[in-house]
Scaffold this motif. Structure first.
Motif, mmCIF file in Angstrom:
data_model
loop_
_atom_site.group_PDB
_atom_site.id
_atom_site.type_symbol
_atom_site.label_atom_id
_atom_site.label_comp_id
_atom_site.label_asym_id
_atom_site.label_seq_id
_atom_site.Cartn_x
_atom_site.Cartn_y
_atom_site.Cartn_z
ATOM 1 N N ARG A 64 52.528 44.471 41.551
ATOM 2 C CA ARG A 64 51.853 44.272 42.591
ATOM 3 C C ARG A 64 50.762 43.398 42.449
ATOM 4 N N TRP A 65 50.073 43.157 41.275
ATOM 5 C CA TRP A 65 49.061 42.232 40.794
ATOM 6 C C TRP A 65 49.558 40.867 40.601
ATOM 7 N N ALA A 66 50.774 40.699 40.321
ATOM 8 C CA ALA A 66 51.401 39.337 40.199
ATOM 9 C C ALA A 66 51.611 38.922 41.280
ATOM 10 N N PHE A 67 52.349 39.760 42.287
ATOM 11 C CA PHE A 67 52.520 39.415 43.606
ATOM 12 C C PHE A 67 51.382 38.794 44.645
ATOM 13 N N THR A 68 50.440 39.640 44.468
ATOM 14 C CA THR A 68 49.173 39.433 45.095
ATOM 15 C C THR A 68 48.441 38.124 44.555
ATOM 16 N N LEU A 69 48.346 37.994 43.372
ATOM 17 C CA LEU A 69 47.861 36.833 42.816
ATOM 18 C C LEU A 69 48.673 35.484 43.240
ATOM 19 N N ARG A 70 49.918 35.550 43.021
ATOM 20 C CA ARG A 70 50.804 34.383 43.682
ATOM 21 C C ARG A 70 50.524 34.029 45.068
ATOM 22 N N LEU A 71 50.560 35.262 45.934
ATOM 23 C CA LEU A 71 50.161 35.102 47.320
ATOM 24 C C LEU A 71 49.145 34.280 47.640
ATOM 25 N N ALA A 72 47.866 34.904 46.905
ATOM 26 C CA ALA A 72 46.657 34.355 47.242
ATOM 27 C C ALA A 72 46.517 33.145 46.598
ATOM 28 N N LEU A 116 42.310 47.707 48.700
ATOM 29 C CA LEU A 116 43.205 47.999 47.575
ATOM 30 C C LEU A 116 42.640 48.766 46.411
ATOM 31 N N ARG A 117 41.581 48.266 46.279
ATOM 32 C CA ARG A 117 40.653 48.615 44.936
ATOM 33 C C ARG A 117 40.065 50.109 45.049
ATOM 34 N N VAL A 118 39.566 50.301 46.169
ATOM 35 C CA VAL A 118 39.050 51.955 46.498
ATOM 36 C C VAL A 118 39.741 52.730 46.747
ATOM 37 N N SER A 119 41.111 52.480 47.092
ATOM 38 C CA SER A 119 42.027 53.518 47.528
ATOM 39 C C SER A 119 42.597 54.175 46.532
ATOM 40 N N ASN A 120 42.785 55.555 46.530
ATOM 41 C CA ASN A 120 43.201 56.487 45.413
ATOM 42 C C ASN A 120 44.568 56.832 45.605
ATOM 43 N N LEU A 148 49.362 52.321 48.691
ATOM 44 C CA LEU A 148 49.484 52.163 50.104
ATOM 45 C C LEU A 148 50.703 51.789 50.556
ATOM 46 N N ASP A 149 51.605 51.111 49.902
ATOM 47 C CA ASP A 149 52.576 50.552 50.091
ATOM 48 C C ASP A 149 53.917 51.567 50.027
ATOM 49 N N TRP A 159 53.629 47.079 28.722
ATOM 50 C CA TRP A 159 52.187 46.863 29.389
ATOM 51 C C TRP A 159 52.097 47.171 30.820
ATOM 52 N N PHE A 160 53.325 47.446 31.293
ATOM 53 C CA PHE A 160 53.383 47.471 32.781
ATOM 54 C C PHE A 160 52.445 48.795 33.510
ATOM 55 N N PRO A 161 51.694 48.397 34.214
ATOM 56 C CA PRO A 161 50.719 49.706 34.750
ATOM 57 C C PRO A 161 51.437 50.665 35.508
ATOM 58 N N SER A 162 50.781 51.792 35.843
ATOM 59 C CA SER A 162 51.183 52.731 36.696
ATOM 60 C C SER A 162 51.123 52.094 37.844
ATOM 61 N N PRO A 163 51.618 52.547 39.022
ATOM 62 C CA PRO A 163 51.707 51.942 40.487
ATOM 63 C C PRO A 163 50.214 52.054 40.995
ATOM 64 N N LEU A 164 49.604 53.098 40.814
ATOM 65 C CA LEU A 164 48.275 53.147 41.462
ATOM 66 C C LEU A 164 47.082 52.090 40.645
ATOM 67 N N ARG A 165 47.274 51.894 39.248
ATOM 68 C CA ARG A 165 46.581 51.189 38.451
ATOM 69 C C ARG A 165 47.149 49.581 38.799
ATOM 70 N N ASP A 166 48.454 49.460 39.016
ATOM 71 C CA ASP A 166 48.790 48.198 39.770
ATOM 72 C C ASP A 166 48.148 47.565 40.976
ATOM 73 N N GLN A 167 48.111 48.617 41.746
ATOM 74 C CA GLN A 167 47.160 48.511 43.078
ATOM 75 C C GLN A 167 45.896 48.123 42.919
#
Length: 244
Positions: A26-34, A160-164, A167-168, A179-187
């Motif tokens: 998710r972080w790579a997708f979000t960074l690329r999109l932004a 995205l940051r404060v949700s526990n 969301l997707d 080093w891939f993070p967990s889904p929540l850490r990724d979000q």
């Protein structure tokens, strides 16, 4: 140099670590999109390719560029009041279950590569164009409203940051690297990046608006200085009659 930076950044986003893992993380997708929406179009707009085409291009292309820049869709999207809303709607999709399907689709990846930078340039390009001028009153209102609305771009990143919870709805742990993070850490990482980029991206837009305000103020000052005493007196009388 600015346009070269835009091309290099685009190449890094396509062929670097972000482009390699954007379907898994998710972080790579979000960074690329932004960055495709904010950074690449900003550097491309600062290079003023449309101005170069309008001033030094072939007559037919120059006329076509003038028509496009003065068309209603470009004037609406290039309005600094509307532009932040476009970014807010785009990144709000990351808060919905649609985000997982879009992120994992190769077709959507290709569409994002083409259309997101084009949308970003359509939004940011007119702000840097010297030929797109408005009244000083409109520019002042535009600046004040844009200052508030640009802050709203950070809302999806904050959520995205404060949700526990994820969301997707995609709870499958990405595999491939240790080093891939967990889904929540990724979000949460995606939220951190989007929050930071959205705040930093406010700066060039506000700078472009300030430049537009300066151009408009100089243009109106020159038009007033060119009036004769009789024309100035008539203009003053007309203004007082409207106020009365």
């Amino acid at each position: 140099m600015s346009f070269l930076v835009a091309l290099l950044l685009f190449a890094v986003l396509q062929f670097g670590i972000v482009g390699r893992y954007d379907q898994e993380l998710r972080w790579a997708f979000t960074l690329r999109l932004a960055l495709l929406f904010f950074a690449v179009p900003t550097f491309a707009a600062l290079a003023a390719p449309v101005s170069l085409l309008r001033l030094g291009g072939p007559a037919r292309w120059s006329a076509a560029a003038d028509r496009v820049m003065h068309s209603r869709p470009v004037r609406v999207l290039g309005n600094a009041i509307v532009a932040p809303v476009v970014g807010l709607v785009l990144f709000a999709v990351l808060l919905t279950p649609l985000a997982a399907g879009i992120r994992e689709s190769g077709v959507w990846a290709a569409l994002i590569t083409v259309f997101v930078p084009a949308l970003g340039f359509t939004v940011l390009g007119p702000l840097s164009e010297p030929g797109v001028l408005r009244s000083s009153t409109f520019v002042t209102v535009e600046f004040l409203l844009a200052f508030v609305e640009l802050l709203l771009d950070a809302v999806p990143g904050i959520v995205l940051r404060v949700s526990n919870h994820v969301l997707d709805g995609s709870l499958v742990h990405a595999v491939g690297q240790p080093w891939f993070p967990s889904p929540l850490r990724d979000q949460h990482l995606a939220g951190d990046l989007l929050w930071f980029i959205a705040e930093v991206a406010d700066v060039p837009v506000l700078v472009m608006l300030f430049v537009r305000w300066q151009r408009t103020d100089r243009r109106e000052a020159r038009s007033v200085d060119a009036l004769s005493d009789e024309e100035m007196a008539e203009l003053t009388r007309a203004h007082l009659q409207r106020r009365g």
